[in-house]
Scaffold this motif. Sequence first.
Motif, PDB file in Angstrom:
ATOM      1  N   GLY A 162       0.782  -1.248   0.000  1.00 16.33           N
ATOM      2  CA  GLY A 162       0.000   0.000   0.000  1.00 16.33           C
ATOM      3  C   GLY A 162       0.808   1.289   0.000  1.00 16.33           C
ATOM      4  O   GLY A 162       0.267   2.347   0.281  1.00 16.33           O
ATOM      5  N   GLY A 163       2.093   1.203  -0.297  1.00 16.85           N
ATOM      6  CA  GLY A 163       2.910   2.433  -0.356  1.00 16.85           C
ATOM      7  C   GLY A 163       2.513   3.288  -1.545  1.00 16.85           C
ATOM      8  O   GLY A 163       1.775   2.851  -2.424  1.00 16.85           O
ATOM      9  N   PRO A 164       3.017   4.534  -1.574  1.00 18.30           N
ATOM     10  CA  PRO A 164       2.691   5.409  -2.708  1.00 18.30           C
ATOM     11  C   PRO A 164       3.422   4.965  -3.982  1.00 18.30           C
ATOM     12  O   PRO A 164       4.452   4.298  -3.889  1.00 18.30           O
ATOM     13  N   SER A 165       2.893   5.351  -5.140  1.00 21.92           N
ATOM     14  CA  SER A 165       3.579   5.015  -6.386  1.00 21.92           C
ATOM     15  C   SER A 165       4.755   5.970  -6.563  1.00 21.92           C
ATOM     16  O   SER A 165       4.772   7.061  -6.007  1.00 21.92           O
ATOM     17  N   CYS A 166       5.741   5.542  -7.388  1.00 16.97           N
ATOM     18  CA  CYS A 166       6.975   6.339  -7.533  1.00 16.97           C
ATOM     19  C   CYS A 166       6.677   7.714  -8.132  1.00 16.97           C
ATOM     20  O   CYS A 166       7.325   8.702  -7.796  1.00 16.97           O
TER      21      CYS A 166
ATOM     22  N   PHE B  70      -5.430  14.012   5.152  1.00 20.88           N
ATOM     23  CA  PHE B  70      -4.940  13.783   6.513  1.00 20.88           C
ATOM     24  C   PHE B  70      -5.662  12.593   7.152  1.00 20.88           C
ATOM     25  O   PHE B  70      -5.054  11.719   7.759  1.00 20.88           O
ATOM     26  N   LEU B  71      -6.998  12.540   6.964  1.00 22.48           N
ATOM     27  CA  LEU B  71      -7.791  11.516   7.659  1.00 22.48           C
ATOM     28  C   LEU B  71      -7.707  10.152   6.978  1.00 22.48           C
ATOM     29  O   LEU B  71      -7.596   9.128   7.642  1.00 22.48           O
ATOM     30  N   VAL B  72      -7.804  10.120   5.639  1.00 21.27           N
ATOM     31  CA  VAL B  72      -7.836   8.825   4.934  1.00 21.27           C
ATOM     32  C   VAL B  72      -6.775   8.793   3.826  1.00 21.27           C
ATOM     33  O   VAL B  72      -7.099   8.702   2.648  1.00 21.27           O
ATOM     34  N   PRO B  73      -5.475   8.855   4.224  1.00 20.11           N
ATOM     35  CA  PRO B  73      -4.413   8.924   3.204  1.00 20.11           C
ATOM     36  C   PRO B  73      -4.434   7.738   2.246  1.00 20.11           C
ATOM     37  O   PRO B  73      -4.179   7.911   1.050  1.00 20.11           O
ATOM     38  N   SER B  74      -4.761   6.554   2.758  1.00 21.99           N
ATOM     39  CA  SER B  74      -4.691   5.381   1.872  1.00 21.99           C
ATOM     40  C   SER B  74      -5.761   5.464   0.782  1.00 21.99           C
ATOM     41  O   SER B  74      -5.551   5.003  -0.345  1.00 21.99           O
ATOM     42  N   SER B  75      -6.917   6.063   1.102  1.00 17.71           N
ATOM     43  CA  SER B  75      -7.957   6.214   0.076  1.00 17.71           C
ATOM     44  C   SER B  75      -7.503   7.178  -1.007  1.00 17.71           C
ATOM     45  O   SER B  75      -7.782   6.977  -2.188  1.00 17.71           O
ATOM     46  N   ILE B  76      -6.801   8.237  -0.600  1.00 13.82           N
ATOM     47  CA  ILE B  76      -6.292   9.203  -1.589  1.00 13.82           C
ATOM     48  C   ILE B  76      -5.272   8.508  -2.495  1.00 13.82           C
ATOM     49  O   ILE B  76      -5.295   8.668  -3.718  1.00 13.82           O
ATOM     50  N   LEU B  77      -4.373   7.709  -1.895  1.00 16.00           N
ATOM     51  CA  LEU B  77      -3.377   6.989  -2.709  1.00 16.00           C
ATOM     52  C   LEU B  77      -4.070   6.027  -3.665  1.00 16.00           C
ATOM     53  O   LEU B  77      -3.666   5.880  -4.822  1.00 16.00           O
ATOM     54  N   ALA B  78      -5.125   5.360  -3.186  1.00 18.84           N
ATOM     55  CA  ALA B  78      -5.843   4.412  -4.045  1.00 18.84           C
ATOM     56  C   ALA B  78      -6.524   5.161  -5.193  1.00 18.84           C
ATOM     57  O   ALA B  78      -6.521   4.705  -6.335  1.00 18.84           O
ATOM     58  N   TRP B  79      -7.106   6.325  -4.887  1.00 19.42           N
ATOM     59  CA  TRP B  79      -7.747   7.131  -5.932  1.00 19.42           C
ATOM     60  C   TRP B  79      -6.703   7.562  -6.968  1.00 19.42           C
ATOM     61  O   TRP B  79      -6.936   7.501  -8.171  1.00 19.42           O
ATOM     62  N   ASN B  80      -5.519   7.974  -6.492  1.00 14.20           N
ATOM     63  CA  ASN B  80      -4.482   8.466  -7.391  1.00 14.20           C
ATOM     64  C   ASN B  80      -3.795   7.362  -8.192  1.00 14.20           C
ATOM     65  O   ASN B  80      -2.960   7.651  -9.041  1.00 14.20           O
ATOM     66  N   ALA B  81      -4.131   6.101  -7.903  1.00 15.56           N
ATOM     67  CA  ALA B  81      -3.463   4.986  -8.592  1.00 15.56           C
ATOM     68  C   ALA B  81      -3.728   5.046 -10.095  1.00 15.56           C
ATOM     69  O   ALA B  81      -2.887   4.662 -10.899  1.00 15.56           O
ATOM     70  N   ALA B 154      -0.279  12.508   1.337  1.00 11.86           N
ATOM     71  CA  ALA B 154      -0.799  11.296   1.967  1.00 11.86           C
ATOM     72  C   ALA B 154       0.337  10.412   2.489  1.00 11.86           C
ATOM     73  O   ALA B 154       0.209   9.781   3.537  1.00 11.86           O
ATOM     74  N   ALA B 155       1.470  10.391   1.761  1.00 10.06           N
ATOM     75  CA  ALA B 155       2.557   9.496   2.147  1.00 10.06           C
ATOM     76  C   ALA B 155       3.431  10.067   3.255  1.00 10.06           C
ATOM     77  O   ALA B 155       3.954   9.322   4.071  1.00 10.06           O
ATOM     78  N   ASP B 156       3.598  11.385   3.284  1.00  6.26           N
ATOM     79  CA  ASP B 156       4.557  11.957   4.233  1.00  6.26           C
ATOM     80  C   ASP B 156       3.967  12.923   5.261  1.00  6.26           C
ATOM     81  O   ASP B 156       4.343  12.887   6.420  1.00  6.26           O
ATOM     82  N   LEU B 157       3.050  13.802   4.812  1.00  2.72           N
ATOM     83  CA  LEU B 157       2.556  14.807   5.755  1.00  2.72           C
ATOM     84  C   LEU B 157       1.462  14.258   6.658  1.00  2.72           C
ATOM     85  O   LEU B 157       1.338  14.656   7.803  1.00  2.72           O
ATOM     86  N   SER B 158       0.683  13.307   6.128  1.00  3.81           N
ATOM     87  CA  SER B 158      -0.344  12.716   6.974  1.00  3.81           C
ATOM     88  C   SER B 158       0.288  12.009   8.195  1.00  3.81           C
ATOM     89  O   SER B 158      -0.139  12.255   9.329  1.00  3.81           O
ATOM     90  N   PRO B 159       1.339  11.172   7.994  1.00  5.22           N
ATOM     91  CA  PRO B 159       1.987  10.577   9.178  1.00  5.22           C
ATOM     92  C   PRO B 159       2.556  11.621  10.130  1.00  5.22           C
ATOM     93  O   PRO B 159       2.479  11.460  11.350  1.00  5.22           O
ATOM     94  N   TYR B 160       3.074  12.741   9.571  1.00  5.81           N
ATOM     95  CA  TYR B 160       3.621  13.799  10.437  1.00  5.81           C
ATOM     96  C   TYR B 160       2.521  14.395  11.310  1.00  5.81           C
ATOM     97  O   TYR B 160       2.664  14.549  12.529  1.00  5.81           O
ATOM     98  N   LEU B 161       1.375  14.719  10.686  1.00  5.07           N
ATOM     99  CA  LEU B 161       0.289  15.336  11.452  1.00  5.07           C
ATOM    100  C   LEU B 161      -0.259  14.367  12.502  1.00  5.07           C
ATOM    101  O   LEU B 161      -0.531  14.754  13.635  1.00  5.07           O
ATOM    102  N   TRP B 162      -0.384  13.090  12.108  1.00  4.58           N
ATOM    103  CA  TRP B 162      -0.862  12.099  13.087  1.00  4.58           C
ATOM    104  C   TRP B 162       0.121  11.975  14.245  1.00  4.58           C
ATOM    105  O   TRP B 162      -0.281  11.805  15.394  1.00  4.58           O
TER     106      TRP B 162
END
Lengths: 291, 242
Positions: A162-166, B70-81, B154-162
């Motif tokens: 589930g990591g981000p894409s490159c 911030f709240l649902v980073p994994s959903s944003i990453l999935a959307w951006n896939a 989603a990958a970096d700032l969300s973990p920082y805020l949490w």
Amino acid sequence: MQRKRFDIRSLPRVIMLVLPGLIGMAQASPARAQTGEELFKTHCAACHTVGGGRLVGPDLAGVGDRRAPEWIVRFVQGSQAMVKAGDETAVALFKEYASIPMPDQPLSEAQVLSIVEYTRGGAAATGALTPPAAAPVAAEPTQAEIEHGQALFQGKARPKNGGPSCNSCHEVVHDAVIGGGVLARELTTVFGRLGGQGVRSIIGAPPFPVMQRAYLEKPLTPEEVSALVAFLQFSDRNHALQQPRDYGPKLAASGAGFTALLLGFYTVLWRGRKRQSVYQAISDRQITSSN
Amino acid sequence: MNALNAFLFVAFPYAAVLVFVIGLAIRYRHRGFTISSLSSQFLEGRRLFWGVVPFHVGLLIILTGHLLAFLVPSSILAWNAEPVRLIILEVSAFAFGLSVLVGLGSLMFRRFTESRVRAVTTRMDIAVEVLLLTQIILGLWVALGYRWGSSWFAADLSPYLWSLFALKPETEAVYALPWVIKLHIFGAFLLIFMVPFSRLAHIFVAPLHYLSRPYQQVMWNWDRGAIRDPNTAWSRARPRNN
């Protein structure tokens, strides 16, 4: 008796009293207490070995005997600053290792020294350390591997953990891949610059803080790393033939177009808005009725 | 440098939230009636529309976007896939950001050129507007200059805020980001800090109940003759006393 009220104007003074304490707390909170070995694996092993030969950077076995501790600390914390300042050893190392800049590491002096200590004795105790990602690179990647790597790079195939894409942060010149991010380095020729082993090491155990955090709980699997290395090898060889679109100006232009549409939408949605003062109508009406 | 980073991204965020909560409670308790948007619509309404509407619509969408990442980073990453979805998200976000810029620019222009509005302008109003303007310009700069922000947020700032919420700040990644992004993050905390001291506090008294309340019908009783005539249609309901 008059109750003494807290005046909101005195709040900044209260903050000034509390703030130094908070700063102290922030600086005092240690990242994570780690041994030299753990720090080496997190921050150095992507590019260096201890007794395993040169990788992207030099073999660090006995580095504490070759250089002064203060020099090592300065170099680890800001190697490029030293190169720019013209430090002879730093410039020589930079040139010897294909002018690949070493990223500044967010390590304290004590942490760097504990790593140096580890490279002196730790490796001898545990035997010559080969980095975890030092598996041999397959000579020629298969077409399937390249395609999987391409899909992973731009996110069409989601990494298993589930990591981000490159392409969130990196760009590669490739017709079939959308414009990548520009937060981090452009990777079209990274394979040629760092070699297969170097690329594999960095993807497997990123030494850069931003990339490290992004994959901390969501590491890429060895198969995914291999596929990405294969894709980067392919793009290094074929980039001269690729003519992808430039996304930067298009992004701004489409954004501006969309904003114009939005402004039109606001006008339609609020078409019944009151266009002048309520008093205007009252004033006009009184003038009419008095006539 | 590390002391500065620790101040900007650990100490100041905590101080800002502390001031926000305590300051707002004190202001509500002791000067409750000052919590207002201090609307100047009665003074000037025509140009106001081209400011407040693009500004507030854009800002609400942009803030919701930041909140979701911030709240649902994994959903944003999935959307951006899917690259097409990523581009739709980024272009829309950029457009709403521009909408905020257009709105704020027009509001500031109105404030400085309309004498009635200038007469009620305080120094804090100007400070808030300048800060918001800086923040939105930095945000647009980040969107274009360090794209794809929705993914790396989603990958970096969300973990920082949490990590700030968990009282175990993880800051290495934030320290390593470019200064434009760092200033944008600091600007956000500065805005939170300023809420109790400025008109920004009006976000807590937004008249949301207006959305569900029935219309109020306003009748002008200026033509007494027409009101008294039971055959006129000045109201659909015939008056009971006639």
